[in-house]
Design an enzyme around this catalytic site. Structure first.
Site, PDB file in Angstrom:
ATOM      1  N   ARG A  99       0.817  -1.210   0.000  1.00 50.11           N
ATOM      2  CA  ARG A  99       0.000   0.000   0.000  1.00 50.11           C
ATOM      3  C   ARG A  99       0.847   1.255   0.000  1.00 50.11           C
ATOM      4  O   ARG A  99       0.302   2.358  -0.015  1.00 50.11           O
ATOM      5  CB  ARG A  99      -0.865  -0.001   1.250  1.00 50.11           C
ATOM      6  CG  ARG A  99      -2.342  -0.156   1.000  1.00 50.11           C
ATOM      7  CD  ARG A  99      -3.024  -0.037   2.330  1.00 50.11           C
ATOM      8  NE  ARG A  99      -4.426   0.175   2.220  1.00 50.11           N
ATOM      9  CZ  ARG A  99      -5.333  -0.793   2.295  1.00 50.11           C
ATOM     10  NH1 ARG A  99      -4.962  -2.049   2.409  1.00 50.11           N
ATOM     11  NH2 ARG A  99      -6.608  -0.492   2.251  1.00 50.11           N
ATOM     12  N   ARG A 171     -18.439  -1.729   8.977  1.00 49.71           N
ATOM     13  CA  ARG A 171     -17.113  -1.577   9.604  1.00 49.71           C
ATOM     14  C   ARG A 171     -16.956  -0.187  10.210  1.00 49.71           C
ATOM     15  O   ARG A 171     -17.409   0.794   9.637  1.00 49.71           O
ATOM     16  CB  ARG A 171     -16.022  -1.788   8.553  1.00 49.71           C
ATOM     17  CG  ARG A 171     -15.539  -3.207   8.475  1.00 49.71           C
ATOM     18  CD  ARG A 171     -14.737  -3.471   7.236  1.00 49.71           C
ATOM     19  NE  ARG A 171     -13.659  -2.511   6.984  1.00 49.71           N
ATOM     20  CZ  ARG A 171     -12.813  -2.624   5.967  1.00 49.71           C
ATOM     21  NH1 ARG A 171     -12.909  -3.639   5.129  1.00 49.71           N
ATOM     22  NH2 ARG A 171     -11.872  -1.720   5.777  1.00 49.71           N
TER      23      ARG A 171
HETATM   24  P1  ADP Z   1     -10.089  -1.570   2.148  1.00 52.27           P
HETATM   25  O1  ADP Z   1      -9.940  -2.796   1.304  1.00 52.27           O
HETATM   26  O2  ADP Z   1     -11.490  -1.157   2.292  1.00 52.27           O
HETATM   27  O3  ADP Z   1      -9.191  -0.461   1.772  1.00 52.27           O
HETATM   28  P2  ADP Z   1      -8.574  -3.050   4.106  1.00 52.27           P
HETATM   29  O4  ADP Z   1      -9.343  -4.093   4.786  1.00 52.27           O
HETATM   30  O5  ADP Z   1      -7.643  -3.432   3.035  1.00 52.27           O
HETATM   31  O6  ADP Z   1      -9.618  -1.970   3.605  1.00 52.27           O
HETATM   32  O7  ADP Z   1      -7.745  -2.217   5.177  1.00 52.27           O
HETATM   33  C1  ADP Z   1      -8.344  -1.625   6.294  1.00 52.27           C
HETATM   34  C2  ADP Z   1      -7.301  -0.798   7.031  1.00 52.27           C
HETATM   35  O8  ADP Z   1      -6.246  -1.660   7.485  1.00 52.27           O
HETATM   36  C3  ADP Z   1      -6.610   0.260   6.200  1.00 52.27           C
HETATM   37  O9  ADP Z   1      -7.344   1.470   6.149  1.00 52.27           O
HETATM   38  C4  ADP Z   1      -5.294   0.420   6.967  1.00 52.27           C
HETATM   39  O10 ADP Z   1      -5.475   1.186   8.143  1.00 52.27           O
HETATM   40  C5  ADP Z   1      -4.987  -1.007   7.401  1.00 52.27           C
HETATM   41  N1  ADP Z   1      -4.129  -1.705   6.433  1.00 52.27           N
HETATM   42  C6  ADP Z   1      -4.464  -2.799   5.688  1.00 52.27           C
HETATM   43  N2  ADP Z   1      -3.432  -3.178   4.912  1.00 52.27           N
HETATM   44  C7  ADP Z   1      -2.422  -2.292   5.151  1.00 52.27           C
HETATM   45  C8  ADP Z   1      -1.115  -2.131   4.629  1.00 52.27           C
HETATM   46  N3  ADP Z   1      -0.607  -2.954   3.690  1.00 52.27           N
HETATM   47  N4  ADP Z   1      -0.377  -1.108   5.104  1.00 52.27           N
HETATM   48  C9  ADP Z   1      -0.845  -0.273   6.037  1.00 52.27           C
HETATM   49  N5  ADP Z   1      -2.070  -0.357   6.545  1.00 52.27           N
HETATM   50  C10 ADP Z   1      -2.871  -1.355   6.122  1.00 52.27           C
END
Ligand code: ADP
Ligand code: ADP
Ligand code: ZN
Length: 225
Positions: A99, A171
């Site tokens: 990300r 959520r």
């Molecule tokens: P969405 O798919 O709706 O964007 P996710 O379930 O992938 O949500 O992620 C939810 C939250 O978890 C993100 O907003 C972030 O805070 C955290 N998160 C998930 N993956 C990462 C990552 N690779 N790096 C940093 N934060 C992460």
């Protein structure tokens, strides 16, 4: 005998790119099923840790609740370790990782050590306005993590999971204010990965505004199977 190792080198190491709510999880689950590879979602891993009250979960929650990314150092080792599991040897679909550019660089380096690389980076393209509408309607199963949308992809019985019957919830981080923040964070920190994977020669873009199955068919075309 032509070759004794015709399957050698054929792997499906896939990463899903796209804004929050673009449909990464929805598609990743279908890809994982079709190609029999694990679906690895960092968001799901964090949410499971939050539910269990682990130290990692407590730390991650502070950031997630604000719509911010969890710091790279809490994410990278976790994923790199997960990729060494036996079930990931022929590939995987990574959903929500990388990300940030440093996460992508860490992944590239960890794979390069084993002579490997990402095969496909699939970017699901959805404009911000559609995202805002989608997130308010997203409902997730408290037990199995299946995802629905109250209008677009409703469960058969309102409020309950088709797969396991457990309750569906909104959520915490899908509230409108947090969604706006997450979109800003996406544009600033995650969107640059599109250029990164274009340069790596593995970026594939699909239109994410169409029906879920049409998005999936476009992805299957890309994956060529
Ligand atoms: P969405 O798919 O709706 O964007 P996710 O379930 O992938 O949500 O992620 C939810 C939250 O978890 C993100 O907003 C972030 O805070 C955290 N998160 C998930 N993956 C990462 C990552 N690779 N790096 C940093 N934060 C992460
Ligand atoms: P992400 O993992 O990228 O955050 P999700 O897969 O959780 O996204 O999808 C976000 C919301 O949009 C969910 O409520 C999901 O049911 C819904 N959704 C997913 N794909 C589509 C689609 N092609 N059209 C309309 N709604 C969709
Ligand atoms: Zn369920």
């Amino acid at each position: 005998m032509k070759t004794g190792n015709k399957k050698k080198g054929i792997t499906m190491k896939i990463i899903m790119l796209g804004a929050p709510g673009a449909g990464k999880g929805t598609q990743a689950k279908m890809i994982a099923e079709k190609y029999t590879i694990p679906h690895i979602s960092t968001g799901d891993i964090f949410r499971a840790n939050i539910k269990e009250g682990t130290e990692l979960g407590n730390k991650a929650k502070e950031y997630m609740d604000q719509g911010l990314l969890v710091p790279d150092e809490l994410v990278v080792n976790l994923v790199v370790d997960r990729l060494t599991w036996e079930d990931a040897k022929n590939g995987y679909v990574l959903d929500g990782f990388p990300r940030t550019i440093p996460q992508a660089e860490a992944l590239t380096a960890a794979l390069a050590e084993k002579g490997e690389k990402v095969d496909y980076a699939i970017d699901i393209d959805v404009p911000d306005q559609n995202i805002i509408d989608r997130m308010g309607g997203r409902r997730a199963c408290v037990a199995c993590g299946a995802t629905y949308h109250i209008v677009n992809i409703p469960p058969k019985k309102e409020g309950f999971c088709d797969k396991c019957g457990a309750e569906l919830i909104l959520r915490d981080d899908d509230k409108p204010e947090t969604v706006k923040k997450r979109l800003d964070v996406y544009h600033e920190q995650t969107q640059p990965l599109i250029d990164y994977y274009t340069a790596e020669g593995v970026l594939k873009e699909v239109d994410g505004t169409v029906d879920m199955m049409d998005v999936f068919n476009a992805i299957v075309q890309v994956l060529g199977a």
